[in-house]
Design a protein around this motif. Sequence first.
Motif, PDB file in Angstrom:
ATOM      1  N   LYS A  83       0.791  -1.165  -0.070  1.00 21.39           N
ATOM      2  CA  LYS A  83       0.101   0.125   0.020  1.00 21.39           C
ATOM      3  C   LYS A  83       0.766   1.276   0.102  1.00 21.39           C
ATOM      4  O   LYS A  83       0.397   2.166  -0.566  1.00 21.39           O
ATOM      5  CB  LYS A  83      -0.943  -0.050   1.186  1.00 21.39           C
ATOM      6  N   ALA A  84       1.990   0.910   0.744  1.00 21.32           N
ATOM      7  CA  ALA A  84       2.775   2.424   0.787  1.00 21.32           C
ATOM      8  C   ALA A  84       3.557   2.630  -0.539  1.00 21.32           C
ATOM      9  O   ALA A  84       3.658   3.755  -1.088  1.00 21.32           O
ATOM     10  CB  ALA A  84       4.119   2.261   1.694  1.00 21.32           C
ATOM     11  N   GLN A  85       3.860   1.738  -1.382  1.00 17.87           N
ATOM     12  CA  GLN A  85       4.146   1.728  -2.617  1.00 17.87           C
ATOM     13  C   GLN A  85       3.266   2.203  -3.784  1.00 17.87           C
ATOM     14  O   GLN A  85       3.516   3.107  -4.432  1.00 17.87           O
ATOM     15  CB  GLN A  85       4.902   0.519  -3.143  1.00 17.87           C
ATOM     16  N   GLN A  86       1.996   1.787  -3.367  1.00 17.38           N
ATOM     17  CA  GLN A  86       0.931   2.362  -4.294  1.00 17.38           C
ATOM     18  C   GLN A  86       0.694   3.897  -4.017  1.00 17.38           C
ATOM     19  O   GLN A  86       0.573   4.692  -5.111  1.00 17.38           O
ATOM     20  CB  GLN A  86      -0.211   1.409  -4.024  1.00 17.38           C
ATOM     21  N   LEU A  87       0.711   4.230  -2.798  1.00 15.76           N
ATOM     22  CA  LEU A  87       0.600   5.753  -2.541  1.00 15.76           C
ATOM     23  C   LEU A  87       1.643   6.463  -2.887  1.00 15.76           C
ATOM     24  O   LEU A  87       1.455   7.663  -3.414  1.00 15.76           O
ATOM     25  CB  LEU A  87       0.215   5.801  -0.914  1.00 15.76           C
ATOM     26  N   SER A  88       2.845   5.920  -2.786  1.00 17.78           N
ATOM     27  CA  SER A  88       3.873   6.830  -3.417  1.00 17.78           C
ATOM     28  C   SER A  88       3.912   6.913  -4.861  1.00 17.78           C
ATOM     29  O   SER A  88       3.913   8.151  -5.454  1.00 17.78           O
ATOM     30  CB  SER A  88       5.404   5.951  -3.369  1.00 17.78           C
ATOM     31  N   GLU A  89       3.271   6.084  -5.674  1.00 19.47           N
ATOM     32  CA  GLU A  89       3.169   6.280  -6.956  1.00 19.47           C
ATOM     33  C   GLU A  89       2.077   7.185  -7.585  1.00 19.47           C
ATOM     34  O   GLU A  89       1.949   8.009  -8.188  1.00 19.47           O
ATOM     35  CB  GLU A  89       2.970   4.861  -7.647  1.00 19.47           C
ATOM     36  N   ILE A  90       0.978   7.079  -6.473  1.00 18.76           N
ATOM     37  CA  ILE A  90      -0.250   7.846  -6.866  1.00 18.76           C
ATOM     38  C   ILE A  90       0.084   9.372  -6.441  1.00 18.76           C
ATOM     39  O   ILE A  90      -0.256  10.332  -7.212  1.00 18.76           O
ATOM     40  CB  ILE A  90      -1.456   7.366  -5.890  1.00 18.76           C
TER      41      ILE A  90
END
Length: 426
Positions: A83-90
């Motif tokens: 989820k952290a990786q997804q948020l970083s990209e978004i």
Amino acid sequence: MAALRNLRQLLRAAQPGLRPASARHKSQATFGLLFDIDGVLVRGRTPIPAAKEAFRKLVDNNGEFQVPVVFVTNAGNCLRQAKAQQLSEILDVEVSQDQVMLSHSPLRMFRDFHNKNVLVSGQGHVEEIARNLGFERVITIEMLREAFPLLDVVDRNRRPKELVGAVPHKIFNFLTVILFGEPIRWETNLQLIIDVLLTNGNPRNTVKGVPYPHIPVLACNMDLMWMAEAKMPRFGHGTFLVCLENIYKKVTGKELKYEALIGKPSVITYNYADFLVRKLGESRGWNAPIRRLYAIGDNPMTDIYGANIYNRYVQSAHKLRVQAKVIAGKVVETREDVPEMGPVEEGELAGSTTESCKSILVCTGVYCRHEEVPCDPHVSVTETVFHGHRDFRFDPSLVEPTYMVQDVKEAVDLVFQEESRPQESN
């Protein structure tokens, strides 16, 4: 760049002692931000346009957060790092897993259950999620179905073609049921969970009477609905829980009991988020205690209700601390209208200095002032149907946000405006 300059000016006005990133160890941020994700930052996989702009105001020129930020979501079908990786990209900012709190994150503290046989329900890598939280003896619904294929008969194509022989010797004797989130095959999960509850945790047995109280049930994520790309909210895990509760009562005549309900709007979820905010501040050398939290969400029945009930909790706790100073250590033990924490080791949650938790409702998700029924602008949000969980008392004041704005960018602007004002001393 203009936005960053304005942000720094606001921060200096709000906290005179706050230093730039090069001197973070001396900064004096005394507030933290709690962000919901679905309906606030994204809708399904589609970012909400205001999200990137909002987060550009929260980081410095090096892309590092200038105030403690924790993402508090009722999602629970993944690991924190994913989820952290997804948020970083978004968001185009670096988000660490230490800033992410999923609905099941507080289960790390339920150590009394970690060495027991647990049946887990949900979707995704639920076994890996459970083990990552500290549970050692994990059985999934799919494992249970494979061991007892005759129990799952709704889908005729999945029924065994031949009678099955002896059940494998592996022990299926459950002491706890953990509900992480809505599953894919609701009929399978509903049937097998009911089977486990009716057989006192051992589906090898036949039902000779209803064991009550039944084995412990821990449930994460009570959202009745959530907002994806569709124009209307979609069923969430709270809807699955409604089905399970009503089936159990219809079959047994008794109420399904939860050992703990975790995720927004539970107090323990916000208390754990408060703990993560403090830890983030400590890790960055921010020495000043956190006094205020701002919780930004799109769902009045979970995000706003939860933030408001936690505000009531911390204000009660703060009053007790003040009384303790005045009455020479003699603390009044009763706390009215403050829910209990539940079966959790509270040592990690001790030490909170938070005095308020203000709720901010955005109109980009579940709640939309232009589309939500009732559409009459003179009708309050409190007059809508209560979508909260069965075990949470409906109090109209708890679903009224402290502030309501259009989107997350306006929410961040509002926070800095509030923090630029002199804070009342307690």
